[in-house]
Design an enzyme around this catalytic site. Structure first.
Site: not given
Ligand SMILES: Nc1ncnc2c1ncn2[C@@H]1O[C@H](COP(=O)(O)OP(=O)(O)OP(=O)(O)O)[C@@H](O)[C@H]1O
Length: 486
Positions: A109, A165, A167-168, A172, A197, A257, A264
């Site tokens: 991601n 990435s 947990d998001g 998925e 992430g 959260d 952020r």
């Molecule tokens: N290319 C992209 N553009 C925009 N959003 C994206 C893209 N690829 C993935 N995502 C979204 O980014 C979201 C956040 O990803 P993720 O949770 O893995 O990272 P994070 O929020 O930084 O980490 P954490 O959940 O550990 O706090 C996911 O829900 C996913 O839908």
């Protein structure tokens, strides 16, 4: 290496200098003329390759006890037959019980962890996969839910799926598997997480609070980890089902959260400030909780954690056998199909009190339910969580005094707040929440969901994650700490 032989030495010439490599059943020792001997656990050896009289050796090592793992390479020449024999012995020991050259599907991601995931992959992870000669097929996600699309149509030609990435993206992937035409088979594919992430709670649980933020340790787990079954959750809300992989939260814990998204820029400090803000307001969370309880005695939960640890393989790969995975008691694919055909649980129907359901009717400031001890680096919310016991751990924090809640902050990282009397802890196979108001935050795996009635059921052992230990990384010290509280 013959069973009777305890060590196997090879001296190579590297850049005109002699380097002695000593292989034992547990470690590789590297001695150079002008440096201290380095000891590398065999698990950290990535590859040993030979071509005629040349050797290429790759391993992960730390510069100091506190530093993260980094890839090292030794190139040299030695007698051809000896080099060949040594490399073969090294590979046998380094990959004991694990198939080398795993075929990896990698999802990155580019927006994960403030946009650092792509750089971490290129700089740290990919070189390790290359050193391990793993065939890779990498995709950078281009939009939200892209990982759902990929996981729901994935061909069965990979040994593992690597998620770079937070947990998001794992949320998925598991939802993609649920939509796969052969969902049961899709859920068998082991998933490895590389912490790219922000919170990376699953990585912390799998690799430990130190290595859970170390991308090299996570890459090593992708190459050598063993499949570990984990329970997932089927969330039914508003006529739809979703797979939740980690947590569900309402009340203060969701507010701090989702209600602090605009902060952020503060990093992890926003959660603490959000929590303190919630304490000032100290609102009762407007909900009724019904729980299909399996256990509510905290001491017995600690004992169950101890026995789950005893039945888990001891120590990292090479020092124990992995338990054969338990078969899932519920297939999410058929559960989701049933949902689509209209046979969802009717949340308006009362639950059967005779069937083990109880209603929690004391005023509560939050409900936090899920799997995995850590929900953040400094919060061990579910200290007695077991990956595949078939239960969701539920914490309902009764609303008493602010002082009691503040006193719990100190023991948050160690799990000590588990013993607070106002913290009602349940192990359950399902629970339901009825929301008494329309405004509020509901966080599922850290993502925002509508604040409306829902039900959660456990999908026992449905997910497969790669793990170095076969249990959560913190299990040993965690259960020791918990046992002290008995
Ligand atoms: N290319 C992209 N553009 C925009 N959003 C994206 C893209 N690829 C993935 N995502 C979204 O980014 C979201 C956040 O990803 P993720 O949770 O893995 O990272 P994070 O929020 O930084 O980490 P954490 O959940 O550990 O706090 C996911 O829900 C996913 O839908």
């Amino acid at each position: 290496m013959a069973a009777a032989v305890q060590t196997f030495d090879l001296t190579v010439t590297s850049s005109g200098k002699a380097v002695r490599l000593r292989l034992t059943t547990t470690a590789l020792f590297v001695s150079r003329q002008d440096k201290r001997e380095a000891e590398v656990p065999v698990r950290q050896v990535i590859g040993a390759y030979h071509a005629s009289n040349t050797l290429e050796l790759y391993y992960l090592a730390r510069k100091s006890a506190k530093s993260q793992l980094a890839l090292s390479k030794i190139e040299g020449t030695a007698d051809e037959a000896q080099t060949k024999a040594w490399c073969e012995a090294m590979m046998d020991i380094a990959y004991q019980g694990v198939k080398p050259y795993r075929r990896l599907k990698v999802l990155i991601n580019p927006f994960g962890g403030k946009g650092r995931a792509g750089a971490l992959y290129n700089k740290v992870v990919e070189p390790i996969f290359r050193a391990a000669k793993c065939p890779m097929d990498a995709t950078y996600t281009t939009h939200s839910k892209h990982a759902v699309e990929i996981a729901s149509t994935l061909d069965f030609v990979y040994d593992a799926l690597v998620v770079v990435s937070g947990d998001g993206l794992m949320h998925e992937v598991m939802n993609g598997f649920a939509q796969h035409p052969q969902s049961a088979r899709a859920f068998e594919l082991p998933v490895a997480l590389v912490p790219g992430g922000s919170a990376n709670a699953t990585s912390l649980n799998i690799l430990g609070t130190k290595d859970g933020v170390d991308c090299a340790a996570a890459a090593l787990n992708a190459i050598k980890g063993k499949p570990m079954k984990v329970d997932l959750f089927l969330l039914t809300q508003g006529g739809k089902t979703t797979i939740s992989t980690m947590t569900q939260a309402l009340g203060i814990m969701a507010d701090c959260d989702l209600g602090t998204e605009s902060w952020r820029w503060m990093g992890e400090a926003r959660f603490v400030l959000g929590f303190l803000r919630g304490l000032v307001a100290f609102k009762t969370c407007p909900l009724v909780v019904q729980i299909k309880v399996a256990e509510q005695d905290k001491a017995r939960m600690v004992q169950a954690l101890e026995s789950s640890k005893a039945s888990s393989p001891a120590g990292p790969q090479g020092q124990g056998q992995l338990q054969s995975p338990t078969s899932p008691s519920c297939d999410a694919g058929s559960a989701c199909k049933a949902a689509a055909e209209g046979s969802l649980p009717d949340l308006a129907q009362p639950v059967d009190q005779m069937d083990g359901w109880l209603t929690f009717d004391k005023p509560a400031v939050y409900l936090y339910a899920g799997k995995g001890p850590f929900v953040a680096r400094d919060l061990m919310q579910f200290p007695v969580s077991v990956p595949d016991d078939g239960y969701v751990d539920i914490v309902v924090q009764e609303r008493r005094t602010r002082l009691e809640m503040i006193s719990g902050i100190e023991g948050a990282a160690s799990g000590a707040q588990f013993w607070l009397e106002s913290k009602h802890y349940f192990k359950a196979t399902a629970y339901r929440v009825k929301c008494l108001e329309t405004r509020g935050y509901f966080a599922v795996d850290g993502e925002s969901y509508p604040f409306t009635d829902f039900q959660v059921e456990v999908l026992k052992g449905l997910g497969t994650l790669l793990s170095p230990y076969g249990h959560y990384a913190e299990d040993l010290s965690r259960s020791k700490r918990m046992t002290k509280g008995l």
